[in-house]
Scaffold this active site. Structure first.
Site, PDB file in Angstrom:
ATOM      1  N   GLU A  58      -6.945   5.017   7.587  1.00 38.08           N
ATOM      2  CA  GLU A  58      -6.859   6.276   7.326  1.00 38.08           C
ATOM      3  C   GLU A  58      -7.970   6.789   6.604  1.00 38.08           C
ATOM      4  OE1 GLU A  58      -3.032   5.469   5.655  1.00 38.08           O
ATOM      5  OE2 GLU A  58      -2.164   4.949   7.315  1.00 38.08           O
ATOM      6  N   LYS A  98       0.188   4.295  -0.387  1.00 35.47           N
ATOM      7  CA  LYS A  98      -0.849   5.562   0.083  1.00 35.47           C
ATOM      8  C   LYS A  98      -0.402   6.474  -0.616  1.00 35.47           C
ATOM      9  CE  LYS A  98      -0.157   3.207   4.659  1.00 35.47           C
ATOM     10  NZ  LYS A  98      -0.296   3.447   6.216  1.00 35.47           N
ATOM     11  N   GLU A 150      -5.518  -4.862  10.639  1.00 34.28           N
ATOM     12  CA  GLU A 150      -4.479  -3.867  10.837  1.00 34.28           C
ATOM     13  C   GLU A 150      -4.877  -3.154  12.146  1.00 34.28           C
ATOM     14  OE1 GLU A 150      -2.559  -2.737   6.963  1.00 34.28           O
ATOM     15  OE2 GLU A 150      -4.268  -1.297   7.166  1.00 34.28           O
ATOM     16  N   HIS A 207      -9.774   1.298   4.681  1.00 33.42           N
ATOM     17  CA  HIS A 207      -8.402   1.570   5.593  1.00 33.42           C
ATOM     18  C   HIS A 207      -8.620   2.461   6.795  1.00 33.42           C
ATOM     19  CE1 HIS A 207      -4.368   2.567   6.368  1.00 33.42           C
ATOM     20  NE2 HIS A 207      -3.812   1.555   5.676  1.00 33.42           N
ATOM     21  N   ASN A 236       0.788  -1.137  -0.140  1.00 32.39           N
ATOM     22  CA  ASN A 236      -0.015   0.225  -0.101  1.00 32.39           C
ATOM     23  C   ASN A 236       1.123   1.260  -0.250  1.00 32.39           C
ATOM     24  OD1 ASN A 236      -1.649   2.095   0.556  1.00 32.39           O
ATOM     25  ND2 ASN A 236      -2.437   1.490   2.511  1.00 32.39           N
ATOM     26  N   SER A 267       3.402  -1.916  10.436  1.00 37.33           N
ATOM     27  CA  SER A 267       4.755  -2.014  10.708  1.00 37.33           C
ATOM     28  C   SER A 267       5.286  -3.489  10.384  1.00 37.33           C
ATOM     29  CB  SER A 267       5.055  -1.758  12.002  1.00 37.33           C
ATOM     30  OG  SER A 267       4.616  -0.069  12.312  1.00 37.33           O
ATOM     31  N   GLY A 275       2.412   2.394  10.700  1.00 39.55           N
ATOM     32  CA  GLY A 275       3.174   3.602  10.894  1.00 39.55           C
ATOM     33  C   GLY A 275       3.916   3.888  11.974  1.00 39.55           C
TER      34      GLY A 275
HETATM   35  P1  PGA Z   1       2.602   0.363   7.763  1.00 42.11           P
HETATM   36  O1  PGA Z   1       1.252   0.489   6.895  1.00 42.11           O
HETATM   37  O2  PGA Z   1       3.276  -1.043   7.077  1.00 42.11           O
HETATM   38  O3  PGA Z   1       3.562   1.453   7.095  1.00 42.11           O
HETATM   39  O4  PGA Z   1       2.649   0.213   9.174  1.00 42.11           O
HETATM   40  C1  PGA Z   1       0.365  -0.579   6.833  1.00 42.11           C
HETATM   41  C2  PGA Z   1      -0.851   0.151   6.057  1.00 42.11           C
HETATM   42  O5  PGA Z   1      -1.503   1.122   6.758  1.00 42.11           O
HETATM   43  O6  PGA Z   1      -1.578  -0.775   5.161  1.00 42.11           O
END
Ligand code: PGA
Length: 252
Positions: free
Chosen positions: A99, A11, A169, A97, A9, A215, A175
Site C-alpha cells: 500500500e 493499517k 505478501e 508494504h 498490521n 487474507s 484484503g
Molecule cells: P490482510 O492484510 O490480512 O487484510 O489481507 C495483510 C497486510 O496487508 O499486511
C-alpha cells in the site's frame, strides 16, 4: 531456531478509544492464556504506538510501527524518525508494504534507506515483498520478489541482514479474502530463502524469519504456518479483532 512471529498490521483503522479497547482485549486474553513460542507484534497507527508500548510493559507483546522516515531528523514535515520510534520503545517497523508502494510511491531505494535507519536504532524492519495479480498471471512473480529483496535488502552485510524479518505478501491476496494457497506460500518462501542462501550462506538464510501476509485468518493460518519456510504471518483485517488475532498466533 528462527523466531516465529505473528504481527498485526492495523493499517489506518481505529480511533484512540477503539485502539485502547483492542489493546485491552489482547492484554486480557493473553494474561489468562499466554502464547508460547510465538512473538506477538501489534502495529497500530502512529498516534497509538505509546498506548501499545504501555501495554507491552504489562504483558508479552511487542510493538511495531507501520512506517518510518528514510531521513534521520530535521526539516521533514510530517515524518517520523527511527530515533523517535526507538525513544518510545517501538521494536519493529513494517517497511515497503504494497500500500505504501502503490499510494505513496515508495520504491526499493526508499525501502533500503528506511531499513538502514531502523537498524541504526536496533528496530527490526519487517520488509514486505510480493507481486500483483498481473505479475503473477504473467509468470513474473519470482522476478518481482527477487527485485524487491535484492534492491531493498542486499546492500546489508551478513550481520545486518539477520536483524531483518521478511514478509511475503502477494498483492492479490491482501484484503481480498483470497489467500495464497499453502503450496504457493511455501514455494515463494523457499525461493526467498534460496536467494538469502546464495547471497549470505545457509546459516544466515536459515536464521531469517519469513512471514506470510494476505487474507491470513484463523481459518487458514494453521495450514499456511505448517509449511517449513513459513515462520508466521503479517495480518491485516483479522488483527483488528483480539480473539481472532490471538487464535492466529496459536495456529502453529
Ligand atoms: P490482510 O492484510 O490480512 O487484510 O489481507 C495483510 C497486510 O496487508 O499486511
Amino acid at each position: 531456531m528462527r523466531k516465529k512471529i505473528v504481527a498485526g498490521n492495523w493499517k489506518m483503522n481505529k480511533t484512540f478509544t477503539e485502539a485502547d479497547d483492542l489493546l485491552f482485549e489482547i492484554k486480557e486474553i493473553i494474561s489468562e492464556n499466554p502464547i508460547n513460542g510465538v512473538e506477538l507484534v501489534v502495529c497500530p497507527p502512529a498516534p497509538f504506538l505509546e498506548l501499545a508500548t504501555d501495554v507491552a510493559e504489562e504483558v508479552d507483546i511487542h510493538v511495531g510501527a507501520q512506517n518510518v522516515s528514510s531521513f534521520s531528523k530535521g526539516a521533514y514535515t510530517g515524518e517520523i524518525s527511527a530515533e523517535m520510534l526507538e525513544s518510545i520503545e517501538v521494536e519493529y517497523c513494517i517497511v515497503g508494504h504494497s500500500e505504501r508502494r502503490k499510494f505513496f510511491g515508495e520504491t526499493n531505494a526508499d525501502v533500503a534507506k528506511k531499513v538502514e535507519q531502523l537498524l541504526e536504532f536496533s528496530i527490526t524492519p519487517i520488509v514486505c515483498c510480493g507481486e500483483n495479480l498481473e505479475e503473477r498471471e504473467a509468470g513474473n512473480h519470482f522476478d518481482v520478489v527477487r527485485n524487491h529483496i535484492e534492491e531493498g535488502l542486499f546492500h546489508l552485510n551478513e550481520i545486518e541482514i539477520q536483524q531483518v524479518v521478511i514478509a511475503y505478501e502477494p498483492v492479490w491476496a491482501i484484503g481480498t479474502g483470497k489467500n495464497a494457497t499453502s503450496e504457493q506460500a511455501q514455494e515463494m518462501h523457499s525461493y526467498i530463502r534460496k536467494l538469502l542462501l546464495e547471497k549470505y550462506g545457509n546459516e544466515v538464510a536459515e536464521s531469517i524469519s519469513i512471514l506470510y501476509g494476505g487474507s491470513c485468518n484463523a481459518k487458514n493460518a494453521f495450514q499456511l504456518f505448517a509449511n517449513i519456510d513459513v515462520d508466521g504471518g503479517l495480518i491485516g483485517g483479522a488483527s483488528l479483532k483480539a480473539a481472532e488475532f490471538i487464535e492466529i498466533a496459536n495456529s502453529f
